[in-house]
Scaffold this motif. Sequence first.
Motif, PDB file in Angstrom:
ATOM      1  N   ARG A 127       0.850  -1.183   0.000  1.00 44.19           N
ATOM      2  CA  ARG A 127       0.000   0.000   0.000  1.00 44.19           C
ATOM      3  C   ARG A 127       0.889   1.238   0.000  1.00 44.19           C
ATOM      4  N   THR A 128       0.696   2.095  -0.970  1.00 40.76           N
ATOM      5  CA  THR A 128       1.497   3.309  -1.078  1.00 40.76           C
ATOM      6  C   THR A 128       0.800   4.478  -0.384  1.00 40.76           C
ATOM      7  N   THR A 129       1.483   5.590  -0.321  1.00 38.77           N
ATOM      8  CA  THR A 129       0.889   6.822   0.215  1.00 38.77           C
ATOM      9  C   THR A 129       0.105   7.571  -0.857  1.00 38.77           C
ATOM     10  N   LEU A 130       0.258   7.161  -2.112  1.00 36.06           N
ATOM     11  CA  LEU A 130      -0.365   7.858  -3.234  1.00 36.06           C
ATOM     12  C   LEU A 130      -1.886   7.730  -3.190  1.00 36.06           C
ATOM     13  N   ASP A 131      -2.540   8.707  -3.750  1.00 37.08           N
ATOM     14  CA  ASP A 131      -3.998   8.703  -3.859  1.00 37.08           C
ATOM     15  C   ASP A 131      -4.342   8.645  -5.351  1.00 37.08           C
ATOM     16  N   LYS A 132      -5.034   7.593  -5.755  1.00 36.33           N
ATOM     17  CA  LYS A 132      -5.304   7.387  -7.175  1.00 36.33           C
ATOM     18  C   LYS A 132      -6.112   8.527  -7.778  1.00 36.33           C
ATOM     19  N   ALA A 151       0.618  12.560  -4.363  1.00 32.71           N
ATOM     20  CA  ALA A 151       0.656  12.494  -5.823  1.00 32.71           C
ATOM     21  C   ALA A 151       2.068  12.788  -6.301  1.00 32.71           C
ATOM     22  N   MET A 152       2.501  12.018  -7.287  1.00 33.38           N
ATOM     23  CA  MET A 152       3.760  12.306  -7.976  1.00 33.38           C
ATOM     24  C   MET A 152       3.506  12.008  -9.452  1.00 33.38           C
ATOM     25  N   VAL A 153       3.356  13.083 -10.211  1.00 32.99           N
ATOM     26  CA  VAL A 153       2.864  12.964 -11.578  1.00 32.99           C
ATOM     27  C   VAL A 153       3.745  13.778 -12.514  1.00 32.99           C
TER      28      VAL A 153
END
Length: 555
Positions: A230-235, A270-272
């Motif tokens: 589980r990552t910290t990212l939010d889809k 987020a990393m985009v």
Amino acid sequence: MFFLDSKIFKKRICIIRVVFILIFVLLTLRIFIYQYINAKDLKTIAENQYQYKEKVSELNYLLLDCNGKDLLTYSNEYYAVIDPYSFKFNNYYTKKDELYALNVTLKNYNKEYNLDNIDFQKKSEKIKWIIDETTYNKLTKIKGIKGFYIYRYVKVDRENKWWSVENILTNSYKIDPKGQKIDKDKDSLEYMLKDKTANNKYVYSMLKKDVNGNVYKEHVTSSKDNIHIRTTLDKYLQDKIKEILNNEPHNSYEQIGVVLMESDTGKIRAMVQKDDMNPNVNLGISTNHGFFPGSIFKVIVEEAGLETGKISLNKKYRLNTNLSLRYKGHEREEVMDCGEALIQSSNDIYAQIGIDVGIKDIKNFSEKQGFTNKVLNLDEETHGFFEGNDKEAGDVELTSFGQKQRITPIEAISIPNTVINKGVYVKPYIIDSYVNQDNVTIEECNTVKSKVFSETTANILKNQMLEVVKSSRGTGKQAYLNDIIVGGKTGTAEREEGKNKFYDGWFAGFFTIDKKNYSMVVFVKNIGSDKGGGSTAAPIFKEIVQETKEYLNNF
């Protein structure tokens, strides 16, 4: 005579004993070879007598967002498989039109897939051909052929997304300069994830068959004991920011990188980047230690000066004609203190401030905020580097407004983040925990914090960064929102590649929604010489906050 017979008898006994020992050793060795050395091959042979077994998924784990949603997108590969022995000896009574239809369908996809050209007498291993979805669907209608089956393989969709952070995390190899696949380093985050899931079971398609090669039952395996990531990212935030970066107003920019983080925890939400076909700009992959930060680095210079007592808010600086000619800035006033110079982004004044502070302390405060080490420890991630030398004339001046050191956007997020956290550096991280199939935590990753400067210094910088956005004199006014607290610093950096000059735009800022602080960096690559961070990165920052504020308000 009896004595001689006794000696011979004992000798024979010894010989027999040695022979039995040798036989025992050989049998033991043979059992060992069968059970351990050849076990895998023998198991495969035994299994293939009654079933076919095919791995149908690339990964043996799920990569989840912070809410337990699958972060990855997938694509299908389709395969047609022939078991030479069963196909040759068990299709005597198979309908000829079915065999003909099979051959024609395969040849229509690829003329090399011609069953008439295969010498099945010389084939022992399975023949496996990749096909497309249309051919796969056609082959599902062909029945009764022994020793033949089709299956679908699910893989991570890396086409056009090779350098997205999700795909980087799930990719355990890299391409060397010769174009060959090699394993990523053992101390990398990717290798750690691979090691954590090493005992997970893959998903297999098990196709039961009878002695004649008829496939009569299929089931897919699963494992309840697998560990998932589980990552910290939010889809939602990932997808929404990606959509914003690819909107029409930003078409002229070849690359944009965005990192959004919870300020107090360091969890990257987020990393985009705009174009995932090119190396990840947020991690500085394939760059020489990232990019020049430009004027966003002035925040570091001022906090180092204030904290060491080498500068103060009471000291006034006057524009220096020689410096102003050399270092283009945005000055509107001739005399300014360090705060006013930050708000107006005066290169001239900060060159003078840098001389007062010195490279040693500037570098020291940078290192304490993670500027010279990998942040996430991804294999191909780079880290910042100081080119400035306090013994070289002019280096300290260029360092003072971000033209003698390189950093990455993931490093740059500590600039606003340490300020909004009252002088505490919170290290960004992207892996939240390891979970079971029900998204229940098995092992959790923790936030890492360290004190860098005083709360007093932090409050001074915070107020100045708020003025950068809301003041009519501020360079970041295009990030202003009347219903949300926004502070930050713009940056415009010049770099040379060969004989060509390029310009990059930055906005490193923080904002508050529902009493929760977030930090975000927007980096726009190659903006042209007529633009700056205030007119490129700052508006994108504003747009992201506007488009996500409702979601974050309910987060």
